[in-house]
Design a protein around this motif. Structure first.
Motif, PDB file in Angstrom:
ATOM      1  N   LYS A   1       0.843  -1.192   0.000  1.00 47.12           N
ATOM      2  CA  LYS A   1       0.000   0.000   0.000  1.00 47.12           C
ATOM      3  C   LYS A   1       0.880   1.244   0.000  1.00 47.12           C
ATOM      4  CE  LYS A   1      -4.280   1.722   0.626  1.00 47.12           C
ATOM      5  NZ  LYS A   1      -5.483   1.337  -0.122  1.00 47.12           N
ATOM      6  N   ALA A   2       0.615   2.152  -0.915  1.00 50.17           N
ATOM      7  CA  ALA A   2       1.352   3.413  -0.998  1.00 50.17           C
ATOM      8  C   ALA A   2       0.392   4.575  -0.794  1.00 50.17           C
ATOM      9  CB  ALA A   2       2.051   3.549  -2.344  1.00 50.17           C
ATOM     10  N   LEU A   3       0.914   5.626  -0.190  1.00 52.99           N
ATOM     11  CA  LEU A   3       0.185   6.890  -0.032  1.00 52.99           C
ATOM     12  C   LEU A   3       0.981   7.982  -0.723  1.00 52.99           C
ATOM     13  CD1 LEU A   3      -1.800   8.945   1.256  1.00 52.99           C
ATOM     14  CD2 LEU A   3      -0.416   8.825   3.348  1.00 52.99           C
ATOM     15  N   ILE A   4       0.313   8.736  -1.572  1.00 49.50           N
ATOM     16  CA  ILE A   4       0.932   9.893  -2.214  1.00 49.50           C
ATOM     17  C   ILE A   4       0.376  11.150  -1.561  1.00 49.50           C
ATOM     18  CG2 ILE A   4       1.153  11.212  -4.355  1.00 49.50           C
ATOM     19  CD1 ILE A   4       1.102   8.544  -5.867  1.00 49.50           C
ATOM     20  N   ILE A   5       1.256  11.903  -0.915  1.00 53.55           N
ATOM     21  CA  ILE A   5       0.900  13.195  -0.317  1.00 53.55           C
ATOM     22  C   ILE A   5       1.422  14.279  -1.248  1.00 53.55           C
ATOM     23  CG2 ILE A   5       1.246  14.760   1.632  1.00 53.55           C
ATOM     24  CD1 ILE A   5       1.479  12.340   3.446  1.00 53.55           C
ATOM     25  N   ASP A   6       0.524  14.915  -1.964  1.00 57.28           N
ATOM     26  CA  ASP A   6       0.886  15.898  -2.988  1.00 57.28           C
ATOM     27  C   ASP A   6       0.541  17.288  -2.469  1.00 57.28           C
ATOM     28  OD1 ASP A   6       1.122  17.526  -5.225  1.00 57.28           O
ATOM     29  OD2 ASP A   6       0.452  15.968  -6.608  1.00 57.28           O
ATOM     30  N   LEU A   7       1.588  18.035  -2.075  1.00 55.80           N
ATOM     31  CA  LEU A   7       1.383  19.379  -1.533  1.00 55.80           C
ATOM     32  C   LEU A   7       1.907  20.461  -2.472  1.00 55.80           C
ATOM     33  CD1 LEU A   7       2.028  18.826   2.285  1.00 55.80           C
ATOM     34  CD2 LEU A   7      -0.075  18.555   0.948  1.00 55.80           C
ATOM     35  N   ASP A   8       2.069  20.121  -3.739  1.00 54.05           N
ATOM     36  CA  ASP A   8       2.295  21.121  -4.769  1.00 54.05           C
ATOM     37  C   ASP A   8       1.028  21.976  -4.871  1.00 54.05           C
ATOM     38  OD1 ASP A   8       4.374  21.331  -7.300  1.00 54.05           O
ATOM     39  OD2 ASP A   8       2.358  21.971  -7.869  1.00 54.05           O
ATOM     40  N   VAL A   9       1.158  23.222  -5.283  1.00 56.45           N
ATOM     41  CA  VAL A   9      -0.023  24.089  -5.353  1.00 56.45           C
ATOM     42  C   VAL A   9      -0.958  23.679  -6.486  1.00 56.45           C
ATOM     43  CG1 VAL A   9       0.720  25.934  -6.940  1.00 56.45           C
ATOM     44  CG2 VAL A   9      -0.686  26.494  -4.932  1.00 56.45           C
ATOM     45  N   HIS A  10      -0.465  22.879  -7.418  1.00 57.14           N
ATOM     46  CA  HIS A  10      -1.282  22.415  -8.534  1.00 57.14           C
ATOM     47  C   HIS A  10      -1.716  20.965  -8.287  1.00 57.14           C
ATOM     48  CE1 HIS A  10       1.590  25.436 -10.280  1.00 57.14           C
ATOM     49  NE2 HIS A  10       0.415  25.977 -10.534  1.00 57.14           N
ATOM     50  N   GLN A  11      -2.976  20.674  -8.564  1.00 56.12           N
ATOM     51  CA  GLN A  11      -3.459  19.317  -8.327  1.00 56.12           C
ATOM     52  C   GLN A  11      -2.666  18.301  -9.152  1.00 56.12           C
ATOM     53  OE1 GLN A  11      -6.611  17.470 -10.247  1.00 56.12           O
ATOM     54  NE2 GLN A  11      -7.545  16.561  -8.423  1.00 56.12           N
ATOM     55  N   GLY A  12      -2.378  17.160  -8.540  1.00 55.11           N
ATOM     56  CA  GLY A  12      -1.729  16.063  -9.258  1.00 55.11           C
ATOM     57  C   GLY A  12      -2.747  15.320 -10.096  1.00 55.11           C
ATOM     58  N   ASN A  13      -3.190  15.956 -11.166  1.00 55.90           N
ATOM     59  CA  ASN A  13      -4.295  15.405 -11.956  1.00 55.90           C
ATOM     60  C   ASN A  13      -3.922  14.105 -12.658  1.00 55.90           C
ATOM     61  OD1 ASN A  13      -2.538  16.949 -13.579  1.00 55.90           O
ATOM     62  ND2 ASN A  13      -4.141  17.475 -15.053  1.00 55.90           N
ATOM     63  N   GLY A  14      -2.691  14.026 -13.185  1.00 60.15           N
ATOM     64  CA  GLY A  14      -2.265  12.794 -13.824  1.00 60.15           C
ATOM     65  C   GLY A  14      -2.190  11.645 -12.836  1.00 60.15           C
ATOM     66  N   THR A  15      -1.653  11.916 -11.657  1.00 58.17           N
ATOM     67  CA  THR A  15      -1.556  10.886 -10.623  1.00 58.17           C
ATOM     68  C   THR A  15      -2.937  10.415 -10.193  1.00 58.17           C
ATOM     69  OG1 THR A  15       0.454  11.993  -9.830  1.00 58.17           O
ATOM     70  CG2 THR A  15      -0.541  10.348  -8.391  1.00 58.17           C
ATOM     71  N   ALA A  16      -3.862  11.347  -9.999  1.00 55.24           N
ATOM     72  CA  ALA A  16      -5.225  10.987  -9.600  1.00 55.24           C
ATOM     73  C   ALA A  16      -5.875  10.083 -10.637  1.00 55.24           C
ATOM     74  CB  ALA A  16      -6.058  12.251  -9.395  1.00 55.24           C
ATOM     75  N   ALA A  17      -5.719  10.429 -11.912  1.00 57.78           N
ATOM     76  CA  ALA A  17      -6.330   9.620 -12.974  1.00 57.78           C
ATOM     77  C   ALA A  17      -5.687   8.245 -13.064  1.00 57.78           C
ATOM     78  CB  ALA A  17      -6.211  10.354 -14.308  1.00 57.78           C
ATOM     79  N   LEU A  18      -4.373   8.177 -12.915  1.00 52.48           N
ATOM     80  CA  LEU A  18      -3.668   6.904 -13.036  1.00 52.48           C
ATOM     81  C   LEU A  18      -4.083   5.908 -11.963  1.00 52.48           C
ATOM     82  CD1 LEU A  18      -0.149   8.245 -14.002  1.00 52.48           C
ATOM     83  CD2 LEU A  18      -1.357   6.424 -15.231  1.00 52.48           C
ATOM     84  N   PHE A  19      -4.413   6.393 -10.765  1.00 58.48           N
ATOM     85  CA  PHE A  19      -4.741   5.494  -9.663  1.00 58.48           C
ATOM     86  C   PHE A  19      -6.215   5.530  -9.279  1.00 58.48           C
ATOM     87  CE2 PHE A  19      -0.115   6.237  -8.857  1.00 58.48           C
ATOM     88  CZ  PHE A  19       0.280   4.940  -9.138  1.00 58.48           C
TER      89      PHE A  19
END
Length: 299
Positions: free
Chosen positions: A149-167
């Protein structure tokens, strides 16, 4: 502690790529000068293998990158003109994230001086991102059964849209993104948990939201590994960020993440993500604060 370092002269880029890549040279140079790290802690990754790329990206898209056949429209969406050097840098950066993730599993924490290419989708790139390094690393570790199990914590000011779609349909990777509600990308994908931020948000409000979210995330996901995207485009000096977070607030953000993960003995793989302040020193100093906080807290 291991740091993936990318020599910007190893794969020289056209002049219009130069400024965005400059921090990759300056960050390790500053850390070395201040004695935070030693040269022995730096390593230059090898390119990712095609097999590993295809765990995340489609063969058709990878062949476009490999063979330099992106259309002008596809290049505009990415934001860079295609070049063999740019593709090579991207596959090296992606392998660097996989390498530092493996290191983190053994030693607690690892850093990629670059990475955080979270706007890349399975079949196309956008937003200065060609390949999605967090997704590639997570899929590789899952494929090799190094994690469950992996958790991605994305605190860049821009949404991680590619990451969200991929998973979106993968229960083994949980995606969390705190990002500007009215910032790029203007069409948001759906992460497992999104926290949209209002323009002009200050330190107290930002850190309060994060402080509430972290224990919930850890208890909900119970990850074997966290991928942390520590973008510094949340800074008030950032040209595109639209937030009012100070350098001290950015440091407290990093410390909060690292303290929570260290408290629960969760390994962390860190990539730098975005930063577009007018003065490069503001970008480099903020990124170096991330390294210092992680090294200090993970010991």
């Amino acid at each position: 502690m291991k740091i993936a370092f990318h020599d910007i002269y190893a794969h020289p880029l056209p002049a219009d790529h130069r400024f965005p890549m400059l921090k990759y040279e300056l960050i390790p140079a500053q850390l070395l000068r201040e004695g935070v790290i030693t040269p022995e802690q730096l390593f230059a990754p090898q390119p990712a293998s095609e097999d590993n790329i295809l765990l995340t990206h489609t063969a058709a898209y990878w062949h476009q990158l490999r063979d330099q056949t992106l259309t002008p429209r596809e290049q505009r969406k990415i934001g860079f003109p295609q070049s063999p050097e740019l593709t090579m840098r991207e596959i090296v950066i992606a392998q660097g994230t996989a390498d530092i993730a493996l290191h983190a599993l053994e030693h607690g924490i690892g850093f990629n001086v670059a990475g955080g290419t979270h706007h890349a989708f399975a079949d196309h790139g956008e937003g200065f991102c060609l390949l999605n390094d967090f997704a590639m690393a997570a899929n590789y570790l899952l494929h090799k059964r190094r994690i469950r199990k992996a958790l991605i914590i994305d605190l860049d000011v821009h949404q991680g849209n590619g990451t969200a779609a991929l998973f979106a349909d993968n229960p083994d990777v949980y995606t969390f993104s705190m990002h500007g509600a009215h910032n790029y990308p203007f069409h948001k994908e759906v992460s497992d948990w999104d926290i949209p931020l209002t323009d002009g948000m200050d330190n107290g409000t930002y850190l309060g939201l994060l402080e509430e979210a972290l224990p919930v995330l850890i208890n909900r996901v119970k990850p074997d590994l966290v991928f942390y995207l520590s973008g510094v485009d949340i800074l008030e000096t950032d040209k595109f960020g639209k937030l009012k977070v100070t350098p001290q607030g950015c440091l407290e953000r990093d410390e909060m993440v690292f303290h929570w993960l260290r408290k629960h003995n969760i390994p962390c793989a860190v990539a730098m993500g975005g930063g577009y302040s007018t003065h490069i020193r503001d970008i480099v100093n903020a990124h170096c604060q991330t390294f210092k906080a992680g090294i200090r807290i993970y010991g």
